[in-house]
Design an enzyme around this catalytic site. Structure first.
Site, PDB file in Angstrom:
ATOM      1  N   ASP A  55       0.820  -1.212   0.000  1.00  0.00           N
ATOM      2  CA  ASP A  55       0.000   0.000   0.000  1.00  0.00           C
ATOM      3  C   ASP A  55       0.853   1.261   0.000  1.00  0.00           C
ATOM      4  OD1 ASP A  55      -2.430  -1.249  -0.139  1.00  0.00           O
ATOM      5  OD2 ASP A  55      -2.797  -1.228   2.025  1.00  0.00           O
ATOM      6  N   GLY A  56       2.021   1.208   0.626  1.00  0.00           N
ATOM      7  CA  GLY A  56       2.906   2.368   0.615  1.00  0.00           C
ATOM      8  C   GLY A  56       3.335   2.741  -0.792  1.00  0.00           C
ATOM      9  N   ASP A 159      -4.110  11.786  21.862  1.00  0.00           N
ATOM     10  CA  ASP A 159      -2.859  11.538  21.152  1.00  0.00           C
ATOM     11  C   ASP A 159      -2.912  12.098  19.738  1.00  0.00           C
ATOM     12  OD1 ASP A 159      -1.886  10.233  23.344  1.00  0.00           O
ATOM     13  OD2 ASP A 159      -2.016   8.213  22.514  1.00  0.00           O
ATOM     14  N   PHE A 174      -8.870   2.530  11.113  1.00  0.00           N
ATOM     15  CA  PHE A 174      -9.288   1.210  11.593  1.00  0.00           C
ATOM     16  C   PHE A 174      -8.484   0.814  12.831  1.00  0.00           C
ATOM     17  CE2 PHE A 174      -8.700  -3.420  11.576  1.00  0.00           C
ATOM     18  CZ  PHE A 174     -10.017  -3.847  11.595  1.00  0.00           C
TER      19      PHE A 174
END
Length: 312
Positions: A55-56, A159, A174
């Site tokens: 995916d990168g 965060d 997700f």
């Protein structure tokens, strides 16, 4: 006019480089030129791109061709590979289908991101998967104020927050506890990360809405906006991050009509025993429903419902 296809391969994976050479051979045999470098300003027109990696690599190819309308066909050579259409063993077939023009094109929505600093400076960016505002100091809480369509909704410490497209709902959002959205859902998702608040649940808004996230001036930590996990913009206290629907979708080439549900089951190795059929191992409730009086081999005898003498 000469047909030309771009090959984008992960340079750090030997398997990607081997696949790149295989694709080049197949396309050359079909009389199609290939290139492995692309510059929107100077490169010749590109018909399509085949992307070899995870995916990168797909996100890198989307960034490389953003706004051009070039369809991207992904072959997964990484781990999960949600954006990829095919697996390594399909690489030659993928090249042949591109050569013959035998594919359809699916458009995926993007995000337009505007980061306005307290000094009035403006930095713009975009993302296919997500824009994440995350704290830049690990031991300090990021204090934020969240608005939808310019109307304040809530303030809390956290965060960070992830704003994603439907495409990106299976990625960082997700992992942060957000829902999975099917790719044809035209919406944006906002997921707070480790928020210290009673109301900090994932939010889904329509395509005409926008999110505004301010790093409040009293925040002990500054933050940074990370786009698709690879590009970052500083967000000091007093910064406002606006995320809305992008103007330029990413076009994905498809040669399979497999539904997203099937892709989801495959990528996450989801158990489906019992769906639309009998379970592999009937539970006591299952035996009652299906009228079976025999315990399965894996069920101890004591787990089988016994007749109550009062029923007679």
């Amino acid at each position: 006019m000469t047909r030309r296809i771009l090959i984008v391969a992960n340079p750090y994976r030997p398997s990607s480089l081997e696949a790149r050479d295989e694709v080049a051979r197949v396309l050359a045999g079909a009389g199609i030129d290939t290139c492995t470098a692309y510059d929107q300003q100077v490169s010749a027109p590109i018909e399509a791109a085949i992307v070899l990696g995870g995916d990168g690599t797909m996100l890198h190819a989307a960034q490389l061709t953003h706004g051009t309308g070039i369809p991207l066909l992904g072959v997964n050579l990484g781990r999960v590979g949600f954006l990829a259409e095919l697996e390594r063993e399909d690489v030659a077939a993928a090249a042949q289908r591109l050569a013959s023009g035998d594919y359809t094109v699916e458009e995926r929505g993007t995000l337009a991101v505007t980061v306005t600093g307290p000094d009035g400076s403006v930095v713009e960016g975009w993302a296919l998967n997500e824009a994440t505002l995350q704290r830049s100091v690990g031991l300090r809480t990021l204090e934020v104020s969240l608005a939808v369509d310019g109307l304040p909704l809530s303030s809390f410490g956290c965060d960070g927050l992830v704003v994603s497209t439907a495409t990106g709902s299976t990625a960082h959002a997700f992992s942060g506890g957000g829902p999975v959205m099917w790719p044809d859902v035209d919406a944006m998702l906002c997921v707070p990360l480790a928020a210290h608040a009673l109301f900090a649940r994932p939010l889904v808004v329509g395509p005409d809405s926008s999110f505004q996230i301010e790093v409040v001036r009293s925040s002990e930590a500054g933050g940074q906006v990370v786009l698709d996990g690879s590009r970052s913009i500083e967000a000091v206290p007093g910064t406002v991050v606006e995320v809305r629907r992008g103007d330029h979708p990413v076009r994905l080439a498809r040669i399979s009509d497999a539904p997203f549900t099937e892709r989801l089951v495959k990528k996450f190795s989801l158990p489906t025993d019992g769906w639309r059929g009998e379970r592999a191992r009937l539970t006591p409730i299952g035996r009652e429903i299906h009228g079976s009086s025999q315990p399965s081999a894996s069920t101890p005898h004591s787990a089988v419902p016994q007749a109550d003498p009062r029923d007679g």
